[in-house]
Design a protein around this motif. Structure first.
Motif, PDB file in Angstrom:
ATOM      1  N   ILE A 170     -43.443  55.305  -9.624  1.00  0.00           N
ATOM      2  CA  ILE A 170     -42.699  54.142  -8.837  1.00  0.00           C
ATOM      3  C   ILE A 170     -42.821  52.944  -9.597  1.00  0.00           C
ATOM      4  O   ILE A 170     -43.840  52.419  -9.552  1.00  0.00           O
ATOM      5  N   ILE A 171     -41.561  52.428  -9.795  1.00  0.00           N
ATOM      6  CA  ILE A 171     -41.641  51.056 -10.764  1.00  0.00           C
ATOM      7  C   ILE A 171     -40.579  50.270 -10.022  1.00  0.00           C
ATOM      8  O   ILE A 171     -39.534  50.364  -9.527  1.00  0.00           O
ATOM      9  N   ARG A 172     -41.357  48.921  -9.590  1.00  0.00           N
ATOM     10  CA  ARG A 172     -40.763  47.864  -9.008  1.00  0.00           C
ATOM     11  C   ARG A 172     -40.193  47.047  -9.989  1.00  0.00           C
ATOM     12  O   ARG A 172     -40.465  46.644 -11.006  1.00  0.00           O
ATOM     13  N   SER A 173     -39.081  46.043  -9.528  1.00  0.00           N
ATOM     14  CA  SER A 173     -38.657  45.050 -10.388  1.00  0.00           C
ATOM     15  C   SER A 173     -39.581  44.303 -10.887  1.00  0.00           C
ATOM     16  O   SER A 173     -39.513  43.581 -11.933  1.00  0.00           O
TER      17      SER A 173
ATOM     18  N   GLU B  93     -33.702  37.746  -3.870  1.00  0.00           N
ATOM     19  CA  GLU B  93     -33.712  38.870  -2.725  1.00  0.00           C
ATOM     20  C   GLU B  93     -34.336  40.142  -3.612  1.00  0.00           C
ATOM     21  O   GLU B  93     -33.599  40.272  -4.612  1.00  0.00           O
ATOM     22  N   PHE B  94     -35.385  40.659  -3.183  1.00  0.00           N
ATOM     23  CA  PHE B  94     -35.752  41.778  -3.874  1.00  0.00           C
ATOM     24  C   PHE B  94     -35.113  43.162  -3.282  1.00  0.00           C
ATOM     25  O   PHE B  94     -35.376  44.152  -4.062  1.00  0.00           O
ATOM     26  N   PHE B  95     -34.695  43.248  -1.929  1.00  0.00           N
ATOM     27  CA  PHE B  95     -34.318  44.251  -1.533  1.00  0.00           C
ATOM     28  C   PHE B  95     -32.865  44.079  -1.336  1.00  0.00           C
ATOM     29  O   PHE B  95     -32.423  44.133  -0.058  1.00  0.00           O
ATOM     30  N   LYS B  96     -31.925  43.853  -2.087  1.00  0.00           N
ATOM     31  CA  LYS B  96     -30.623  43.694  -1.904  1.00  0.00           C
ATOM     32  C   LYS B  96     -29.882  44.756  -1.481  1.00  0.00           C
ATOM     33  O   LYS B  96     -30.298  46.195  -1.743  1.00  0.00           O
ATOM     34  N   GLY B  97     -29.046  44.683  -0.738  1.00  0.00           N
ATOM     35  CA  GLY B  97     -28.356  45.711  -0.158  1.00  0.00           C
ATOM     36  C   GLY B  97     -28.953  46.486   1.237  1.00  0.00           C
ATOM     37  O   GLY B  97     -28.306  47.337   1.958  1.00  0.00           O
ATOM     38  N   ILE B  98     -29.982  45.884   1.554  1.00  0.00           N
ATOM     39  CA  ILE B  98     -30.482  46.405   2.682  1.00  0.00           C
ATOM     40  C   ILE B  98     -30.837  45.259   3.642  1.00  0.00           C
ATOM     41  O   ILE B  98     -31.434  44.255   3.406  1.00  0.00           O
TER      42      ILE B  98
ATOM     43  N   SER C 222     -35.037  60.716  -6.136  1.00  0.00           N
ATOM     44  CA  SER C 222     -36.266  60.698  -5.403  1.00  0.00           C
ATOM     45  C   SER C 222     -36.185  61.779  -4.465  1.00  0.00           C
ATOM     46  O   SER C 222     -35.185  62.514  -4.163  1.00  0.00           O
ATOM     47  N   GLY C 223     -37.625  62.568  -4.112  1.00  0.00           N
ATOM     48  CA  GLY C 223     -37.537  63.497  -3.166  1.00  0.00           C
ATOM     49  C   GLY C 223     -37.543  63.340  -1.878  1.00  0.00           C
ATOM     50  O   GLY C 223     -37.263  64.117  -1.176  1.00  0.00           O
TER      51      GLY C 223
ATOM     52  N   VAL D 249     -36.507  52.418  -3.967  1.00  0.00           N
ATOM     53  CA  VAL D 249     -36.766  51.292  -3.148  1.00  0.00           C
ATOM     54  C   VAL D 249     -36.300  51.697  -1.785  1.00  0.00           C
ATOM     55  O   VAL D 249     -37.134  51.260  -0.929  1.00  0.00           O
ATOM     56  N   GLU D 250     -35.450  52.333  -1.719  1.00  0.00           N
ATOM     57  CA  GLU D 250     -35.001  52.590  -0.087  1.00  0.00           C
ATOM     58  C   GLU D 250     -36.258  53.431   0.532  1.00  0.00           C
ATOM     59  O   GLU D 250     -36.461  53.340   1.931  1.00  0.00           O
ATOM     60  N   ASP D 251     -36.979  54.403  -0.293  1.00  0.00           N
ATOM     61  CA  ASP D 251     -38.002  54.986   0.039  1.00  0.00           C
ATOM     62  C   ASP D 251     -39.194  53.999   1.037  1.00  0.00           C
ATOM     63  O   ASP D 251     -39.557  54.789   1.912  1.00  0.00           O
ATOM     64  N   MET D 252     -39.328  52.955   0.452  1.00  0.00           N
ATOM     65  CA  MET D 252     -40.220  52.045   1.198  1.00  0.00           C
ATOM     66  C   MET D 252     -39.664  51.811   2.509  1.00  0.00           C
ATOM     67  O   MET D 252     -40.691  51.758   3.512  1.00  0.00           O
ATOM     68  N   PHE D 253     -38.495  51.565   2.599  1.00  0.00           N
ATOM     69  CA  PHE D 253     -38.060  51.490   4.226  1.00  0.00           C
ATOM     70  C   PHE D 253     -37.900  52.536   4.853  1.00  0.00           C
ATOM     71  O   PHE D 253     -38.439  52.700   6.129  1.00  0.00           O
ATOM     72  N   PHE D 254     -37.564  53.769   4.444  1.00  0.00           N
ATOM     73  CA  PHE D 254     -37.674  54.934   5.076  1.00  0.00           C
ATOM     74  C   PHE D 254     -38.826  55.260   5.621  1.00  0.00           C
ATOM     75  O   PHE D 254     -38.813  55.787   6.761  1.00  0.00           O
ATOM     76  N   ALA D 255     -39.711  55.040   4.953  1.00  0.00           N
ATOM     77  CA  ALA D 255     -41.215  55.610   5.208  1.00  0.00           C
ATOM     78  C   ALA D 255     -41.631  54.645   6.317  1.00  0.00           C
ATOM     79  O   ALA D 255     -42.348  55.202   6.926  1.00  0.00           O
TER      80      ALA D 255
END
Lengths: 436, 436, 436, 436
Positions: A64-67, A2-7, D420-421, A347-353
């Motif tokens: 922005i650095i991803r796993s 799972e890449f987006f754990k906790g979401i 994060s901003g 990572v959450e920003d991806m979702f927020f956006a």
């Protein structure tokens, strides 16, 4: 993995929710004008910004650095497939879009590159089957590699044209294999840097040739998706040939390609050309060329493509209004060609956006549907132009008169009475629909 | 009566002259590439800015006051005819351009207005005979009067369309009578203020109808001059339909008017659309639509039509280069659609300004002719695109291949070798030609 | 090792030379207004664009590949030193400018990074001794690294501020060690992306604090070079605090830093702020803050920093005019903050581009010197404002009157007579000086 | 005499009302954050656009014709007083603003002009008494008359300076007599057209002199209202000295006028300078210079002052947010420096437009108050910058460290962790507050 754990899956919780990881307005199953929201909106994930973007800009490195960034190229490419589909599932997004280069690493030879592509397409295909997620459109990146420094279809180097053609061929095959409902041409290097060294005539002829070749090959292999051109005026080249909707439609007509192509309109490209998003959609609509949409927004006080997630309710409302007036999307949809701000590093920003963008368009759809149902603007327009429904106006429209008859008519007029355009009232009414 | 007392005929005195009322570069009889300078350049006086302008701007009243300003309307109109021809004679300008409204006062009825026009046209005709000065093009002003608040050809009011048609008919007749070699449409109100109340489809169809009516009437009365559209993007309306060359050419193609119209390119309109002057000329040229030119310059740091007299040598050189590449002007010429700065309040400023513009274009012509003769850019371009003259490139151009053959060819390529675009070198060479 | 084989020292050959690798106008030893050209112009090489740039843009990878690109980081850094000095020697450039990051690779720790810097500074020092080439100014790059995502002096993170301070300290020490005659602050990330999360007051206070700290440390270590701020309005951040000259001067005054800093004016930054290059120089000049110049040019039809080599003769002439009026450069000079176009991929293009820029400024200097000597504009200005030299005007200037006296005076005026601004004439005269 | 027959007092009817002549959001007596809406907003009518505007633009004559237009100048001026107060009463607007020239016709002599002014001021005073309506600010128009072609305070003609001074004196006296709470300087011609003939240093010194004279005279006559400068960047002159907030504040500091003046921020002037409305308000706020507001909006895709009625909810919300953060208006208020679109030709449009603007700001106030109460952004900002509240950050703020200590600290850092901003999240939250 799972890449987006906790979401968890993002759910609709309504406009009062304080949960940042919920939809406030996007309720996919809600029926609007007889169709589900999700069918109206047809949201798509952009593979590039979402999975390969890193917040770089001309003055700064990746923020922005991803796993998956530490993996080797092919493993990274595979991880991105998984991450992308997990991301879409969690957001309830049913479409995606990609360039060849987004999904698999380039290689020293074309052959090897194509092998890489095939290997990753296998993975994508599996995920598509597993999830039911569909391909909105595919495309080929013919602008990032240094080979395309002088253009791809509009290069001065025939070998480069051939190389581009090979990429288009492959990308078309992949798009067909994945049942893509469209194929986009965005000419990132199809333009010029200086007229001093440019044969504009040949370049445009060659651009048309590449499009013909593509259409012919699509027919040959039975690809029945819609072809699109995506207008953009002046970045990265000083002048991009596909400047705006008007220019592109004219170009297609010149080369008899107007039956084979529609437009993929991008909000931020509209503003860079000096137009509103709605304008570009309207131009496409009245020419029966509104195909698909790249949903984002620019900053009209800045002079480059900022590709921000769309959060302006005026833009989304008026865009959805044009789309409803056009009968809704057919092969096209709303692709988020939007990237996280450089400083949105979580990572959450991806979702927020995405949530922000989807909610803005969902609310825009609801407002637009109400405007559409109430015929707010349509009635005003019908009345406003009614002098062309009868009398001299009708004769003009039917071309039953010429300058002579019109002059005689005008000479007989006692006075001319114009009605108000009422712009401020119309803006006020729009606000009432938006603000409730 | 002499209007410009104390100012003699402006003569060529060469680049070292300290006489502000002389030409430094414009030597009308000097032969360049086998043709006289004055035949290359075909300078025209714009009736409006030159004879009716007064330095007003949105924040201020008239600053420039002429001797004729105190006369009654018809006397003023007659004085302007005399003053205009005296001005042209003193400058050695052989052409002029006008809108109906520039030459005669509007009246309460169309009939009266037409009578006023006829009376002044008589005067103009006499002066033309006396001096040999010719009409480059005529046009009708369908944007200043409040009647055209919603447009002329694109109005929502059929009566207004008819009124506009009557004006076009009259202006065509006048242009024919005065042996004008062209007729221009600049759609000052052909656009929209807000899409909320606009039927863009109908408006564009009606615009095409007006153009057809004009062409048909021209045929009927035997007017054989060239028709032009003058592109401009966004002033006075928020969006003008004739945005730029690309848009206008596409529009003309859509309505099968592309054989009947060419373009009248204005420098400042080019920059307002985000293009260089040369770009617009090039687009027109490769589409065989370069008709005539409105010579001025804008301020690219300001967002409105400043209509300055052209004094930038780069612009005039590259413009003349495109015109030479197009074979020189046919029916068209260089009309100074340029106005004095608000603070240039002296009568002498009229002369300084025209001299500045004419000298800049004369010097530009000389430099361009040298570039043209030396084939500076043409040789570079020929070499740069030579891969399309043979082999795979030639096959692409001849459409003897498709994606498959091109892909096979690309798969066989060992490496791709691009050559430099050498932009800085080309700019340096251009400077050498300009600076001597 | 020779990096630019086959290219000899660039010599002055005069304006008729067909040798692209020669100066047409730059004759370093030629005396203008009692000073050698090279002393007037004080050309500097920008380390970054010249030695580390690669033609990347937001849509494309590196196109320009140099021989040193394949070396490991420290070897590459050393090769660049050699290449840079060879390049300057061949062009006869006597100054250079650099950011810390340009000369040596960053490392995992600050300590290591500083060690890398020291090692390369040894090499630079050797080359400086060998060639006599001098350091115009140094600076620290506090914008590229992801650490500075929210700013350096204006970050929301105190640790980042400290890190930036450490870099400034080190860069100051290096600049002092290399006898740099100046130190520049360009705040690449000193701005904001959105006001929604920004404490503008604190950020600006902190920016002033960083500048104070730097000045105090300079005093402490005896660095006597000039400090500069380089204004830029809106790239990379949405709003950069150092928007333009006017803003920066106001900022410096607010924090009592106006005695300690001058401005480093960049042509392309001027146009991005909506100003001409000359405007920014003039504002700096009348505030006694004209320090140094970043010589390049932008494309006013594009909305981002294109950093082109300066080839516009109007800009270079008027810039040199302002510099002459200011008494010439003191600590400052003309640094080519200019980069090759992405398509100028040959090694020769480096030379063509610098030659183009140097020639354009050399010719600009010659024209400006003639204007200056002839007092062309100064005499006009003196006359134009002469009403302030006597009578009521003098009283105004001396503040010997107030509204009451002025009102009484105005009530007594018979008429007001304004003189013409003669803008077109002035532009014509400027053209005469430029075109010869 | 009633000027707006058939239009009753505009009442608040709530957001569901279909009555175009009602307020949907503006409920004047509604209490928000302990204060009535009308006290928060302090709406003012602009005398010029509302009573003297006619829809002219650079390409077209008057389109909007009022009943008073046919009267002779003094009768027209008196009718406008009556019409203006009737209009304000019907809208419930409690303030107005004017230029001298708006209220009374200019005359051949200053004396006569002042007499005209006095006569009309008598009328205005009566109406103010009758209605309780107050003067927000007065000003003098020193830009429309041809006399000011080269500027007023920055003219090259000392007589013109004196004339301007006389106008300022008179306008100050009128403003005092009418109990105006402020006086504005908008320098419509305080700038330059070309640097070639401009002594920028003298012009700016003279501008400061005029401001000092005004302040001194105000003291003398006991006028205690607030003085304002209104920034604008580039219209009508090429460069206006009062470019933007940052520039003006710097200018005021240079001449020690910063204690005597605040800013009157106009939305459309902000965008013309490349800033958001909120940005200009913020800059003013953190410098304690936020005085008053000209409420309108521009079209960021157009390059001139469109002065549209403000109907964008984002702008009004963020503007009211800055105003609330500043403690609300003191002497200032919201003046509608907005004009009807050229095509809004009906009398009703005046009402629609003001209603649209007032509703947009009323709704903006309500949303801003909620954001303010919930401390939505303030809490985020507090947390975001918290590293400056303790430890090294606090030492930086207190200037207890220098580069050396900071460098030591940085050398000891293990890693730098940025947060994060969250820009997209913040925009989403803002949308939630706006859309409900």
């Amino acid at each position: 993995m799972e890449f987006f754990k906790g979401i968890d899956k993002i759910e609709y919780e309504g406009s009062k929710s304080k949960n940042d990881l919920s939809f406030k307005y996007y309720n996919p199953e809600e029926v609007i004008l007889g169709k589900k929201m999700k069918e109206h909106l047809k949201f798509a994930m952009s593979y590039w910004h979402t999975l390969t973007g890193g917040g770089m800009d001309p003055f700064g490195e990746q923020t922005i650095i991803r796993s998956w960034d530490t993996l080797n190229p092919m493993e990274r490419a595979k991880a991105r497939v998984k991450a992308g589909f997990e991301f879409m599932e969690k957001l309830g997004i049913e479409y995606f879009c990609f360039h060849d280069k987004d999904i698999a690493p380039e290689a020293d030879t074309l052959e090897e590159y194509f092998k890489n592509l095939d290997e990753i397409v296998d993975e994508i295909e599996k995920e598509m089957k597993r999830t039911g997620i569909k391909l909105l459109w595919g495309t080929s990146n013919m602008f990032s590699n240094r080979r395309f420094v002088h253009g791809a279809a509009t290069t001065c180097n025939a070998d480069v044209f051939a190389w581009g053609a090979a990429q288009v061929k492959k990308a078309l095959e992949i798009t067909k294999r994945l049942n893509g409902s469209g194929y986009v041409f965005w000419g990132g290097r199809e333009g010029y840097e200086t007229l001093l060294n440019t044969d504009m005539g040949l370049e445009l002829d060659n651009l048309a040739r590449m499009l013909s070749f593509a259409k012919e090959y699509a027919n040959e292999i039975g690809f029945i998706g819609q072809f699109y051109i995506e207008p953009k005026p002046k970045e990265p080249t000083k002048h991009q040939y596909d400047f705006d909707s008007g220019t592109v439609i004219g170009f297609l007509r010149k080369y008899n390609l107007d039956k084979d192509f529609k437009l993929n309109i991008e909000a931020n490209h509209a503003t860079l050309a000096g137009h509103t998003f709605q304008h570009e959609l309207r131009v496409a609509r009245i020419n029966d060329m509104l195909g698909s949409v790249d949903a984002n927004m620019g900053d009209t006080l800045l002079g480059w493509d900022t590709d921000q997630f769309p959060t302006n309710i005026y833009d989304s409302t008026l865009a959805m209004y044009e789309i409803l007036m056009d009968g809704g999307f057919k092969e096209g949809g709303l692709n988020f060609d939007s990237k996280l701000r450089r400083a949105s590093i979580d990572v959450e920003d991806m979702f927020f956006a995405y949530i922000a963008g989807m909610d803005t368009f969902a609310k825009g759809l609801k407002i637009a549907a109400k405007l559409y149902e109430d015929k707010v603007f349509e009635n005003i327009i019908k009345e406003r132009y009614s002098s062309f429904d009868t009398g001299i106006g009708k004769k003009i429209v039917n071309k039953e008169v010429g300058l002579k008859e019109l002059s005689d008519y005008a000479l007989g007029l006692k006075e001319i009475k114009n009605t108000s355009g009422n712009q401020e009232k119309l803006e006020m009414i729009l606000n009432q629909y938006i603000l409730g």
